[in-house]
Design an enzyme around this catalytic site. Structure first.
Site, PDB file in Angstrom:
ATOM      1  N   GLN A 242      31.411  30.798  53.710  1.00  0.00           N
ATOM      2  CA  GLN A 242      31.316  29.432  53.221  1.00  0.00           C
ATOM      3  C   GLN A 242      29.853  29.011  53.048  1.00  0.00           C
ATOM      4  OE1 GLN A 242      33.493  30.548  55.498  1.00  0.00           O
ATOM      5  NE2 GLN A 242      35.285  29.228  55.724  1.00  0.00           N
TER       6      GLN A 242
ATOM      7  N   ASN B 223      37.065  37.861  51.532  1.00  0.00           N
ATOM      8  CA  ASN B 223      36.317  38.460  52.634  1.00  0.00           C
ATOM      9  C   ASN B 223      36.985  39.800  52.926  1.00  0.00           C
ATOM     10  OD1 ASN B 223      34.710  38.964  54.819  1.00  0.00           O
ATOM     11  ND2 ASN B 223      35.389  37.210  56.038  1.00  0.00           N
TER      12      ASN B 223
ATOM     13  N   LYS C 155      46.869  35.247  19.904  1.00  0.00           N
ATOM     14  CA  LYS C 155      46.794  36.705  20.112  1.00  0.00           C
ATOM     15  C   LYS C 155      46.007  36.977  21.388  1.00  0.00           C
ATOM     16  CE  LYS C 155      48.043  39.891  17.149  1.00  0.00           C
ATOM     17  NZ  LYS C 155      49.465  39.968  16.783  1.00  0.00           N
TER      18      LYS C 155
ATOM     19  N   THR D  48      49.797  35.065  14.477  1.00  0.00           N
ATOM     20  CA  THR D  48      48.881  35.650  15.459  1.00  0.00           C
ATOM     21  C   THR D  48      48.141  36.831  14.843  1.00  0.00           C
ATOM     22  OG1 THR D  48      50.463  37.172  16.484  1.00  0.00           O
ATOM     23  CG2 THR D  48      50.401  34.909  17.338  1.00  0.00           C
TER      24      THR D  48
ATOM     25  N   ARG E  74      27.900  41.647  61.613  1.00  0.00           N
ATOM     26  CA  ARG E  74      29.113  42.237  61.028  1.00  0.00           C
ATOM     27  C   ARG E  74      28.803  42.734  59.611  1.00  0.00           C
ATOM     28  NH1 ARG E  74      33.019  37.168  59.051  1.00  0.00           N
ATOM     29  NH2 ARG E  74      31.443  36.212  57.726  1.00  0.00           N
TER      30      ARG E  74
ATOM     31  N   HIS F 288      37.524  42.765  54.843  1.00  0.00           N
ATOM     32  CA  HIS F 288      37.220  43.064  56.246  1.00  0.00           C
ATOM     33  C   HIS F 288      37.042  44.562  56.503  1.00  0.00           C
ATOM     34  CE1 HIS F 288      38.313  38.920  56.874  1.00  0.00           C
ATOM     35  NE2 HIS F 288      39.558  39.136  56.464  1.00  0.00           N
TER      36      HIS F 288
END
Ligand SMILES: O=c1[nH]c(=O)c2[nH]c(=O)[nH]c2[nH]1
Length: 300
Positions: A227, A253, A11, A58, A177, A255
């Site tokens: 990284q 990432n 389930k 289930t 940045r 941007h």
């Protein structure tokens, strides 16, 4: 001739809510989860010969989830996943493995007039706490804890330069940045031989430590790259949690592009003058890693 080469059933999307009422103080605590159960075992004939005698319905799995939720704490979710998995493997001789996934949704206690409210909560973000467990007959309980959908951004303190350049490279180097990601972090526990062994672990403290390390490192690391920053997170979580064998991150990432506005009356909006940016929904970088220990793995 054909052969059944994969069979699991169960389930999914069992929604569960449990309230704990402290009668003395009147303080109530709530937990909301979404549970998935998938069983494996001697169930081939249910597929190949329409033999339903081997099928634990289930619906039965769902009812079991509710009953075990009544009889046990459902938080921490790691512990409840182990309870559920152990139940199915121990109760049914022909079921040999149980995969349980639990998503725990946020219900954070409200602060009203500076005080924690006894019974009111808010959804402060889409972040979820996830557990993926596998209980295998005779082989113990494997648990993986995760943070998902934790959206973070820092407006400075991130650089990206010195990367490989060739005739395909257009990206400029940057020493300042915006860095934003939606954290998906996982930590794999050593295999627990018994339910009692798993239940002795403080999974809430571990989740808090992993989350704190993630946020503190994100905020304070002068990031050379996604990284390098994520590796520092993994390294610290391994140091903080001796029973964890591997830590993994998957970080998009997200941007934010500078916009050149010089066409309009020479407005300066690039480099150190950049204040208005265009957030990008796609494409995004996607940086992943798994970090394990050198040497022998942790023992209880
Ligand atoms: O931290 C980053 N890692 C990359 O691998 C990469 N590639 C890219 O274009 N920008 C970034 N940023």
């Amino acid at each position: 001739m054909s052969k059944l080469s994969y069979a699991r059933y169960g389930k999914d999307n069992i929604r569960l809510y449990k309230v704990d009422k402290d009668e003395k103080t009147g303080v109530q605590t709530v937990v909301e989860q979404t549970v998935r159960i998938l069983l494996e075992g001697d169930i081939e004939t249910s597929y190949t010969r329409a033999d339903n005698s081997v099928v634990v319905a289930t619906d039965t799995q769902k009812q079991t989830c509710y009953i075990l939720a009544k009889q046990n704490p459902i938080s921490p979710p790691e512990s409840f996943a182990a309870v559920l998995g152990t139940h199915f493997v121990e109760k049914y001789p022909h079921i040999h493995a149980a995969h349980v996934k639990i998503i725990q949704h946020r219900w954070t206690r409200m602060t009203i007039d500076g005080k924690p409210h006894p019974h009111s909560f808010l959804r402060d973000g889409e972040e979820i706490r996830v557990v993926e467990s596998l209980t295998t007959e005779g082989k113990g309980i494997s648990l993986r804890s995760k943070i998902e959908k934790l959206l973070v951004l820092k407006s400075t303190g991130s650089a990206f330069h010195g990367f490989h350049r060739d005739e395909y490279t257009q990206l400029g180097e940057t020493w300042d940045r915006i860095l934003s990601t939606e954290v998906e972090a996982g930590w794999q526990w050593k295999t627990f031989e018994t339910l009692a062994e798993a239940q002795a672990v403080d999974f809430d403290a571990a989740w808090q430590a992993a989350r704190d390390i993630t946020l503190k490192t994100f905020a304070t690391d002068v990031s050379a790259s996604v990284q390098a920053t994520m590796y520092k997170m993994c390294d610290q979580i391994l140091a903080a949690l001796p029973l964890v064998e591997a830590v993994d991150y998957s970080l998009p990432n997200k941007h934010y592009f500078e916009i050149d506005l010089s066409w309009h009356k020479g407005i300066k909006n690039t480099g150190k003058d950049a204040t208005v940016f265009a957030p990008q929904s796609d494409p995004n970088g996607l940086i992943q890693c798994t970090v394990t220990r050198e040497g022998p793995s942790a023992k209880l």
